[in-house]
Design a protein around this motif. Structure first.
Motif, PDB file in Angstrom:
ATOM      1  N   ALA A 348       0.861  -1.189   0.000  1.00 53.42           N
ATOM      2  CA  ALA A 348       0.000   0.000   0.000  1.00 53.42           C
ATOM      3  C   ALA A 348       0.894   1.234   0.000  1.00 53.42           C
ATOM      4  N   ILE A 349       0.668   2.131  -0.947  1.00 53.10           N
ATOM      5  CA  ILE A 349       1.483   3.339  -1.042  1.00 53.10           C
ATOM      6  C   ILE A 349       0.585   4.522  -1.398  1.00 53.10           C
ATOM      7  N   ILE A 350       0.848   5.660  -0.769  1.00 59.30           N
ATOM      8  CA  ILE A 350       0.120   6.890  -1.096  1.00 59.30           C
ATOM      9  C   ILE A 350       0.968   7.727  -2.053  1.00 59.30           C
ATOM     10  N   MET A 351       0.339   8.180  -3.135  1.00 57.01           N
ATOM     11  CA  MET A 351       1.010   9.080  -4.071  1.00 57.01           C
ATOM     12  C   MET A 351       0.020  10.150  -4.521  1.00 57.01           C
ATOM     13  N   ASN A 352       0.544  11.233  -5.049  1.00 57.35           N
ATOM     14  CA  ASN A 352      -0.367  12.246  -5.603  1.00 57.35           C
ATOM     15  C   ASN A 352      -0.800  11.828  -7.006  1.00 57.35           C
ATOM     16  N   GLY A 353      -1.465  12.716  -7.739  1.00 58.30           N
ATOM     17  CA  GLY A 353      -2.022  12.331  -9.024  1.00 58.30           C
ATOM     18  C   GLY A 353      -1.006  12.139 -10.130  1.00 58.30           C
ATOM     19  N   PRO A 355       1.752  10.265 -10.712  1.00 57.14           N
ATOM     20  CA  PRO A 355       2.091   8.927 -11.230  1.00 57.14           C
ATOM     21  C   PRO A 355       0.984   8.257 -12.039  1.00 57.14           C
ATOM     22  N   LEU A 356      -0.243   8.769 -11.960  1.00 59.78           N
ATOM     23  CA  LEU A 356      -1.343   8.172 -12.716  1.00 59.78           C
ATOM     24  C   LEU A 356      -1.224   8.451 -14.210  1.00 59.78           C
ATOM     25  N   PHE A 357      -0.718   9.630 -14.560  1.00 61.06           N
ATOM     26  CA  PHE A 357      -0.814  10.017 -15.969  1.00 61.06           C
ATOM     27  C   PHE A 357       0.391  10.770 -16.520  1.00 61.06           C
ATOM     28  N   THR A 358       1.273  11.262 -15.680  1.00 56.62           N
ATOM     29  CA  THR A 358       2.410  12.041 -16.174  1.00 56.62           C
ATOM     30  C   THR A 358       3.303  11.177 -17.072  1.00 56.62           C
ATOM     31  N   GLY A 359       3.755  11.733 -18.170  1.00 55.64           N
ATOM     32  CA  GLY A 359       4.684  11.030 -19.048  1.00 55.64           C
ATOM     33  C   GLY A 359       3.993  10.380 -20.229  1.00 55.64           C
ATOM     34  N   ASP A 360       4.493  10.694 -21.421  1.00 52.51           N
ATOM     35  CA  ASP A 360       3.929  10.162 -22.664  1.00 52.51           C
ATOM     36  C   ASP A 360       4.429   8.732 -22.887  1.00 52.51           C
ATOM     37  N   ALA A 361       3.863   8.058 -23.888  1.00 50.67           N
ATOM     38  CA  ALA A 361       4.302   6.703 -24.232  1.00 50.67           C
ATOM     39  C   ALA A 361       5.813   6.685 -24.458  1.00 50.67           C
ATOM     40  N   GLY A 362       6.482   5.712 -23.854  1.00 49.71           N
ATOM     41  CA  GLY A 362       7.930   5.609 -23.978  1.00 49.71           C
ATOM     42  C   GLY A 362       8.696   6.327 -22.896  1.00 49.71           C
ATOM     43  N   SER A 363       8.040   7.202 -22.137  1.00 50.73           N
ATOM     44  CA  SER A 363       8.715   7.909 -21.037  1.00 50.73           C
ATOM     45  C   SER A 363       8.931   6.948 -19.873  1.00 50.73           C
ATOM     46  N   ALA A 395      -4.587  16.505  -4.160  1.00 51.85           N
ATOM     47  CA  ALA A 395      -5.271  15.211  -4.317  1.00 51.85           C
ATOM     48  C   ALA A 395      -4.278  14.073  -4.133  1.00 51.85           C
ATOM     49  N   THR A 396      -4.705  13.047  -3.416  1.00 52.93           N
ATOM     50  CA  THR A 396      -3.836  11.899  -3.149  1.00 52.93           C
ATOM     51  C   THR A 396      -4.587  10.598  -3.399  1.00 52.93           C
ATOM     52  N   TYR A 397      -3.816   9.544  -3.618  1.00 54.45           N
ATOM     53  CA  TYR A 397      -4.389   8.248  -3.972  1.00 54.45           C
ATOM     54  C   TYR A 397      -3.635   7.137  -3.240  1.00 54.45           C
ATOM     55  N   ILE A 398      -4.384   6.140  -2.774  1.00 53.58           N
ATOM     56  CA  ILE A 398      -3.765   4.931  -2.222  1.00 53.58           C
ATOM     57  C   ILE A 398      -3.743   3.878  -3.323  1.00 53.58           C
ATOM     58  N   TRP A 399      -2.543   3.411  -3.642  1.00 49.05           N
ATOM     59  CA  TRP A 399      -2.397   2.298  -4.589  1.00 49.05           C
ATOM     60  C   TRP A 399      -2.221   1.011  -3.777  1.00 49.05           C
ATOM     61  N   ILE A 400      -2.962  -0.027  -4.148  1.00 46.39           N
ATOM     62  CA  ILE A 400      -2.789  -1.347  -3.544  1.00 46.39           C
ATOM     63  C   ILE A 400      -2.254  -2.280  -4.619  1.00 46.39           C
ATOM     64  N   LEU A 401      -1.103  -2.884  -4.360  1.00 43.54           N
ATOM     65  CA  LEU A 401      -0.491  -3.800  -5.322  1.00 43.54           C
ATOM     66  C   LEU A 401      -0.228  -5.143  -4.672  1.00 43.54           C
ATOM     67  N   ILE A 632      -3.547   6.221 -16.352  1.00 46.22           N
ATOM     68  CA  ILE A 632      -4.764   5.900 -15.601  1.00 46.22           C
ATOM     69  C   ILE A 632      -5.521   7.210 -15.371  1.00 46.22           C
ATOM     70  N   PRO A 633      -6.422   7.555 -16.282  1.00 47.88           N
ATOM     71  CA  PRO A 633      -7.163   8.824 -16.158  1.00 47.88           C
ATOM     72  C   PRO A 633      -8.279   8.702 -15.128  1.00 47.88           C
ATOM     73  N   PHE A 634      -7.898   8.682 -13.867  1.00 48.82           N
ATOM     74  CA  PHE A 634      -8.825   8.374 -12.771  1.00 48.82           C
ATOM     75  C   PHE A 634     -10.029   9.319 -12.767  1.00 48.82           C
ATOM     76  N   THR A 635      -9.765  10.606 -12.755  1.00 42.59           N
ATOM     77  CA  THR A 635     -10.844  11.597 -12.631  1.00 42.59           C
ATOM     78  C   THR A 635     -11.845  11.487 -13.777  1.00 42.59           C
ATOM     79  N   ARG A 636     -11.326  11.224 -14.978  1.00 41.37           N
ATOM     80  CA  ARG A 636     -12.200  11.123 -16.151  1.00 41.37           C
ATOM     81  C   ARG A 636     -13.225   9.993 -16.003  1.00 41.37           C
ATOM     82  N   GLN A 637     -12.814   8.916 -15.319  1.00 42.61           N
ATOM     83  CA  GLN A 637     -13.717   7.760 -15.194  1.00 42.61           C
ATOM     84  C   GLN A 637     -14.933   8.066 -14.312  1.00 42.61           C
TER      85      GLN A 637
END
Length: 670
Positions: A348-353, A355-363, A395-401, A632-637
């Motif tokens: 379980a890790i908390i991150m801001n928004g 890591p969900l979407f920053t960076g284009d394909a290949g980044s 805004a923050t998010y909990i990721w569960i992996l 992962i466009p969370f807000t859009r969903q």
């Protein structure tokens, strides 16, 4: 919630007496180490006499050999052999500085290490010189910090609230996690599909926090597991970069009777203190948006040389934000699923928004998302309410992996939108204006655990977050003409202009410049002989005309200079012939180049025909440039469309306001 504010208020009142010699931002340098020292003092008080007597018996024994003997007498994992304690220090005010040092040096090694990392010794003389040392010690002696009076959980609250007050202006990345957020994290972390995993008698598990702070996450996780299974033991391991936080965390473990060596000091990313260890559970709230450029070299070397045998195999994010580095570090600490360990690990890790979407394909960011999603490691992500943290409202998010998803959830990711699950606090604490109640924690955990699509929960396939970024090319079409306007463009071309320059010095350089000017003049003269109204719409045809003219004039030029001449004499023309790179390949127009993101689940060529070719028939895909990306466009969903009000409704409201304003003006004007 545990009531710890009375203890905080008392200790804060001690800090107030430091005003003058100390700035408010420096109060923590005094208060935090003395709070730890007072807690040690209270813990050892009942066995102090017995320890001194036993120490007298083993005066000549080596410290390392004597330590376990005295620890058994103190009934703790540490002891103190000085004759002083807080009360005795007050009996000799003239020598209190020397006696305090004697008291601190009387602790066993592990406790001395804790005090050393507070760097408190340099403050003792300053306090004494300002006649504050005796008064400060006296005030601390008035508060009972024994674990029977102030529990370890409560003491954790005390330290974190003191640190928050001492660091109210800290940057957003330096924050402390509110306990209700940690409780939510631990509920999600221990939420196994098979509930019997946690109820096995005598269960022993390990928990690791790579940014441990004062150890709050470890304490809450241990408390939660014991509430589920009183026979369970959760051994906590952590690494922390801040010496003060490290010292507090280590002191907490020491007083709880745990192995304080499990807490280690250092930069987790550049100096991993647990290089070969794996853990059952991993939990962390690493700093947001913190620059890692100062230790970029070691991380890039690990990525390039060790690849997936190291921690950063998938890639590295931009140096302005290291959150995803912490995520990869934690993933490397997961226990693999084996016959001996069929449960694998959960994280379980908390991150801001970001890591969900920053960076284009290949980044680097996209490659890391690609790795965790294609390897089916992401179980779910929970969006938290804003304004939960003390020093940031973002805004923050909990990721569960997990590396061992239940069969029902394999290939799936659940998104839980919990942004509205909070209540306003009666009194804000820094940036913290909201809190999550126990009832709301239960609601969020139920929504996450049930994993049923509804207003707050969306279920996706891993591939839903992937896309192919295709490069769409269109042919280069140019016309050519020789006239004064276009010849001026030739003169401005860099390669042509550089003919009249030289890197040589002296006469050789001067000669080269003059020769270059002469060549420029000759070329322009030849080109002017071609000047007419004719517009060429085929590049190969015009190129032959220019080459033949230069050849007849006895001028030989290289390919770069020829390209510069053609560039100056050309203009874009949609009616011109297509320019060819060679006999088979069309040359693309870089100005018309575009990209399209095609969902992974959709056929690229079907998409291309529908979305591109229907508008521009001469386009094609450059297959060599296609990249696979993930976001992962969370807000859009969870976006909900709100219809605009009609103009009639708005006008009615304006008229009503005007009428109300007119009525009020009448009253004012009499």
């Amino acid at each position: 919630m545990i009531n710890f504010q009375d203890k905080v208020s008392f200790i804060w009142s001690i800090a107030e007496i430091l005003r003058g010699p100390y700035k408010p931002e420096d109060y923590g340098k005094i208060v935090l180490p003395l709070a730890v020292l007072r807690r040690f003092d209270c813990v050892l008080e009942s066995t102090k006499g017995e320890v001194l007597a036993k120490a007298e018996q083993f005066t000549g024994m080596n410290e390392d050999a004597r330590e376990p003997i005295l620890n058994r007498v103190s009934k703790q994992n540490f002891h103190n052999t000085s004759e002083y304690d807080f009360n005795k220090l007050l009996t000799d005010s003239d020598n209190i500085a020397d006696n305090l040092r004697d008291y601190i040096n009387g602790f066993s090694k592990v406790a001395r290490d804790i005090m050393d990392h507070f760097d408190f010794d340099r403050q003792i003389d300053k306090l004494d010189q300002n006649n504050l040392l005796y008064l400060t010690i006296k005030r601390f002696s008035e508060i009972d910090l024994h674990p029977e009076t102030v529990s370890n959980i409560e003491m954790g609250y005390v330290f974190e609230e003191l640190i928050r007050r001492f660091n109210e202006n800290a940057e957003a990345g330096d924050h402390y996690t509110p306990r209700e957020v940690i409780r939510l994290m631990t509920h999600l972390l221990f939420l196994h599909d098979d509930a019997s995993v946690l109820t096995k008698p005598g269960l022993t598990q390990t928990l690791y926090d790579c940014a441990a702070g004062t150890g709050g996450m470890g304490s809450v996780a241990q408390e939660y597991l014991l509430s589920q299974n009183p026979t369970a033991h959760l051994e906590f391991f952590g690494q922390e970069i801040n010496p003060e936080s490290y010292a507090i965390c280590k002191a907490d473990l020491l007083i709880k009777g745990e192995d304080a060596r499990n807490i280690r000091l250092g930069n987790t990313l550049s100096n991993d203190q647990f290089p070969r260890d794996k853990f059952d559970y991993l939990i962390s709230n690493p700093p947001y948006g913190v620059d890692w450029k100062s230790y970029e070299k070691s991380i890039k070397e690990e990525h390039e040389k060790q690849g997936f045998d190291g921690r950063f195999g998938p890639g590295t994010p931009r140096t302005s934000d290291g959150q995803l580095l912490f995520l990869m570090h934690l993933l490397s600490k997961m226990k693999p699923v084996t016959a001996e360990n069929p449960q694998g690990s959960r994280l379980a890790i908390i991150m801001n928004g970001s890591p969900l979407f920053t960076g284009d394909a290949g980044s680097g960011e996209s490659e890391i998302r690609k790795y965790v999603l294609e390897n089916d490691l992401v179980e779910g992500i929970v969006a938290l309410p804003n304004d939960l943290f003390y020093n940031t409202g973002i805004a923050t998010y909990i990721w569960i992996l997990t590396n061992n998803k239940a069969p029902l959830h394999k290939g799936k990711v659940r998104l839980v939108n919990a942004v509205d699950f909070s209540k306003k606090m009666k009194k804000s604490m820094g940036s913290k204006r909201n809190e999550i109640t126990e009832e709301q924690i239960s609601e969020i955990v139920c929504l996450y655990g049930d994993a049923q699509p509804n207003e707050y929960v969306k279920i996706f396939d891993n591939e839903d977050f992937g896309y192919a970024k295709i490069t769409v090319e269109r042919p280069l079409r140019l016309n050519f003409q020789v006239n004064e306007e276009r010849l001026a463009h030739v003169v401005e071309e860099k390669v042509f202009a550089n003919l009249a320059t030289s890197k040589k010095k002296g006469d050789a350089g001067h000669f080269e410049i003059e020769e270059g000017k002469k060549l420029q003049t000759q070329i322009l003269y030849v080109l002017r002989t071609l000047e007419n109204d004719k517009v060429y719409k085929n590049r190969d045809e015009f190129t032959k005309v220019v080459k033949d003219a230069l050849k007849q004039a006895g001028i030989t030029i290289g390919s770069p200079l020829l390209k510069a001449i053609l560039a100056g004499l050309s203009e874009k023309d949609e009616t011109a012939d297509v320019c060819m790179k060679n006999k088979t390949d069309i040359e693309p127009d870089t100005d018309l180049r575009d990209t399209e993101n095609v969902p992974l689940k959709e056929n690229i060529y079907d998409y291309f025909a529908r979305e591109v070719l229907s508008h521009v028939h001469d386009a094609w895909i450059d297959e060599t440039k296609t990249k696979i990306g993930y976001e992962i466009p969370f807000t859009r969903q969870f976006y909900k469309y709100t219809a605009l009000r009609s103009s009639a409704e708005i006008m009615d409201e304006i008229r009503a306001l005007e009428a109300e304003l007119a009525e009020q003006l009448k009253k004012v004007m009499g």
